[in-house]
Design an enzyme around this catalytic site. Structure first.
Site, PDB file in Angstrom:
ATOM      1  N   GLU A   1       0.805  -1.225   0.000  1.00 53.46           N
ATOM      2  CA  GLU A   1       0.000   0.000   0.000  1.00 53.46           C
ATOM      3  C   GLU A   1       0.836   1.271   0.000  1.00 53.46           C
ATOM      4  O   GLU A   1       0.606   2.165  -0.825  1.00 53.46           O
ATOM      5  CB  GLU A   1      -0.939   0.004   1.217  1.00 53.46           C
ATOM      6  CG  GLU A   1      -1.773   1.277   1.262  1.00 53.46           C
ATOM      7  CD  GLU A   1      -2.825   1.301   2.344  1.00 53.46           C
ATOM      8  OE1 GLU A   1      -2.713   0.539   3.320  1.00 53.46           O
ATOM      9  OE2 GLU A   1      -3.763   2.104   2.203  1.00 53.46           O
TER      10      GLU A   1
ATOM     11  N   ASP B   1      -0.842  -5.041   3.031  1.00 61.29           N
ATOM     12  CA  ASP B   1      -1.417  -3.850   3.654  1.00 61.29           C
ATOM     13  C   ASP B   1      -0.910  -3.810   5.093  1.00 61.29           C
ATOM     14  O   ASP B   1      -1.317  -4.617   5.923  1.00 61.29           O
ATOM     15  CB  ASP B   1      -2.951  -3.917   3.624  1.00 61.29           C
ATOM     16  CG  ASP B   1      -3.570  -2.594   4.066  1.00 61.29           C
ATOM     17  OD1 ASP B   1      -2.880  -1.792   4.717  1.00 61.29           O
ATOM     18  OD2 ASP B   1      -4.762  -2.376   3.771  1.00 61.29           O
TER      19      ASP B   1
ATOM     20  N   ILE C   1      -1.169  -1.627   7.666  1.00 63.77           N
ATOM     21  CA  ILE C   1      -2.226  -1.370   8.660  1.00 63.77           C
ATOM     22  C   ILE C   1      -3.507  -1.141   7.875  1.00 63.77           C
ATOM     23  O   ILE C   1      -3.655  -0.124   7.184  1.00 63.77           O
ATOM     24  CB  ILE C   1      -1.950  -0.116   9.523  1.00 63.77           C
ATOM     25  CG1 ILE C   1      -0.639  -0.266  10.298  1.00 63.77           C
ATOM     26  CG2 ILE C   1      -3.116   0.103  10.497  1.00 63.77           C
ATOM     27  CD1 ILE C   1      -0.332   0.902  11.229  1.00 63.77           C
ATOM     28  N   ASP C   2      -4.411  -2.082   7.959  1.00 61.42           N
ATOM     29  CA  ASP C   2      -5.712  -1.859   7.338  1.00 61.42           C
ATOM     30  C   ASP C   2      -6.626  -1.312   8.418  1.00 61.42           C
ATOM     31  O   ASP C   2      -6.768  -1.914   9.496  1.00 61.42           O
ATOM     32  CB  ASP C   2      -6.291  -3.135   6.748  1.00 61.42           C
ATOM     33  CG  ASP C   2      -7.625  -2.812   6.108  1.00 61.42           C
ATOM     34  OD1 ASP C   2      -7.663  -1.918   5.250  1.00 61.42           O
ATOM     35  OD2 ASP C   2      -8.641  -3.412   6.515  1.00 61.42           O
TER      36      ASP C   2
ATOM     37  N   THR D   1      -6.453   2.327   8.804  1.00 60.94           N
ATOM     38  CA  THR D   1      -5.578   3.404   9.297  1.00 60.94           C
ATOM     39  C   THR D   1      -6.386   4.517   9.956  1.00 60.94           C
ATOM     40  O   THR D   1      -5.963   5.085  10.972  1.00 60.94           O
ATOM     41  CB  THR D   1      -4.713   3.959   8.144  1.00 60.94           C
ATOM     42  OG1 THR D   1      -3.939   2.894   7.613  1.00 60.94           O
ATOM     43  CG2 THR D   1      -3.769   5.044   8.622  1.00 60.94           C
TER      44      THR D   1
ATOM     45  N   ASP E   1      -6.128  -4.600   0.014  1.00 60.06           N
ATOM     46  CA  ASP E   1      -7.223  -4.818   0.971  1.00 60.06           C
ATOM     47  C   ASP E   1      -7.883  -6.171   0.722  1.00 60.06           C
ATOM     48  O   ASP E   1      -8.559  -6.709   1.597  1.00 60.06           O
ATOM     49  CB  ASP E   1      -8.318  -3.755   0.797  1.00 60.06           C
ATOM     50  CG  ASP E   1      -7.841  -2.345   1.097  1.00 60.06           C
ATOM     51  OD1 ASP E   1      -7.241  -2.148   2.157  1.00 60.06           O
ATOM     52  OD2 ASP E   1      -8.067  -1.448   0.252  1.00 60.06           O
TER      53      ASP E   1
HETATM   54  C1  IPD Z   1      -8.906   1.237   3.890  1.00 53.93           C
HETATM   55  C2  IPD Z   1      -9.875   0.614   4.863  1.00 53.93           C
HETATM   56  C3  IPD Z   1     -11.234   1.256   4.688  1.00 53.93           C
HETATM   57  C4  IPD Z   1     -11.733   1.139   3.239  1.00 53.93           C
HETATM   58  C5  IPD Z   1     -10.691   1.679   2.283  1.00 53.93           C
HETATM   59  C6  IPD Z   1      -9.383   0.963   2.480  1.00 53.93           C
HETATM   60  P1  IPD Z   1      -6.421   1.446   4.789  1.00 53.93           P
HETATM   61  O1  IPD Z   1      -7.634   0.667   4.030  1.00 53.93           O
HETATM   62  O2  IPD Z   1      -9.974  -0.760   4.684  1.00 53.93           O
HETATM   63  O3  IPD Z   1     -12.150   0.631   5.526  1.00 53.93           O
HETATM   64  O4  IPD Z   1     -12.893   1.912   3.090  1.00 53.93           O
HETATM   65  O5  IPD Z   1     -11.149   1.490   0.946  1.00 53.93           O
HETATM   66  O6  IPD Z   1      -8.423   1.418   1.543  1.00 53.93           O
HETATM   67  O7  IPD Z   1      -6.171   2.702   4.025  1.00 53.93           O
HETATM   68  O8  IPD Z   1      -6.892   1.723   6.165  1.00 53.93           O
HETATM   69  O9  IPD Z   1      -5.298   0.478   4.691  1.00 53.93           O
END
Ligand code: IPD
Length: 286
Positions: free
Chosen positions: A79, A99, A101-102, A104, A229
């Site tokens: 990411e 990813d 930290i999913d 964030t 994701d």
């Molecule tokens: C995000 C989260 C969020 C989703 C976004 C993702 P991130 O990932 O999963 O819930 O709505 O589309 O990109 O940026 O926290 O790694």
């Protein structure tokens, strides 16, 4: 490949289990949990709601450097590297999709729903996925043909086919312009008109997808979801018996930023038919 033969429990630790990296493997969740309660330096990426912190970078660098030591010929899609301009192209080469930290935005707000997600593909086919819920210490794993597990317990999706009995999960995505918000809210409204029991947004797409794999929800959809994701979660859901597909109803395209997932094909199709497309472009064209 040795890695692929490593067994059901390759987990985060197993992905990084060679002696020099053992320390790092145990370190990752600890780094994230500790940083969760501390002040963070927050920057934005594609929009004011698309956040990144120094911990995202630190964890991504750790994962990649440890994996690189062990698998020097493998490729990476990650990411924060993508945000810095690295191309997201899935070639036939063994590729880790990371990813760090999913969730964030949750992380920034100390909302304790954050995960590390690592998928692995060979010949453009997803082979396994590992998602670690950092605060609840739940480790979700899936390996193609060998099932999906949470802390060693086998996962099974819901068999629900009736939208009027469904709990549906989604995420908002980073775009907040009026046209996108109208489409996003319109999609939610259509599902509620169809009498879905509820629509939930928890702020971590990977963990929402793990809830689907666990049978705690019946469907998930999103526009604006990136390959990092989705990669690990796709294997976990498929191995738990579920369906992951494009919002058009066709096969999943990992780079398309569109997904519908459900316990049953009937449910996935009903959701896909209810949705209006929100165009986020493609990960491999950015
Ligand atoms: C995000 C989260 C969020 C989703 C976004 C993702 P991130 O990932 O999963 O819930 O709505 O589309 O990109 O940026 O926290 O790694």
């Amino acid at each position: 490949m040795k890695l692929v033969a490593a067994g059901q429990t390759f987990l985060l630790e197993h992905c990084l289990s060679c002696p020099p990296s053992l320390q790092a493997a145990h370190l990752l969740p600890r780094i994230i949990r500790k940083a969760l309660s501390e002040e963070k330096r927050v920057s934005t990426k594609t929009s004011a709601a698309d956040l990144v912190t120094e911990t995202d970078h630190l964890v991504e660098d750790l994962i990649i450097s440890e994996l690189q030591k062990r698998f020097p010929s493998h490729r990476f899609i990650a990411e924060e590297a993508a945000a810095a301009g690295a191309k997201c192209v899935l070639t036939p080469s063994p590729t880790w999709i990371v990813d760090p930290i999913d969730g964030t935005c949750n992380f920034v707000h100390r909302f304790p729903t954050v995960a590390v997600s690592i998928g692995f593909a060979v010949n453009q086919e997803l082979e396994f996925g590992v998602i670690y819920h950092c605060t609840e210490e739940r480790l979700y794993t899936g390996r193609r043909g060998q099932g999906a597990f949470c802390n060693g317990q086998r996962l099974q999706v819901s068999r629900e086919t009736d939208l009027s009995k469904a709990l549906v999960l989604t995420e908002i995505g980073p775009k907040r312009d009026p046209a996108t918000l109208k489409l996003f809210l319109g999609n939610m409204e259509r599902l509620l008109h169809a009498k879905a029991h509820g629509v939930r947004v928890i702020g971590s797409s990977t963990l929402a997808l793990c809830h689907l794999a666990s049978g705690a929800a019946d469907a998930y959809y999103q526009f604006g979801l990136h390959c990092w994701d989705l990669a690990a979660a796709t294997v976990i859901i498929r191995e738990a018996g579920g369906i992951v597909m494009d919002t058009s109803g066709g096969p999943l395209d990992l780079m398309s930023c569109r997904v519908v997932a459900a316990g049953t094909r009937e449910m996935a199709t009903l959701i896909a038919r209810a949705l209006q497309t929100i165009n986020y472009g493609r990960d491999d064209e950015k």
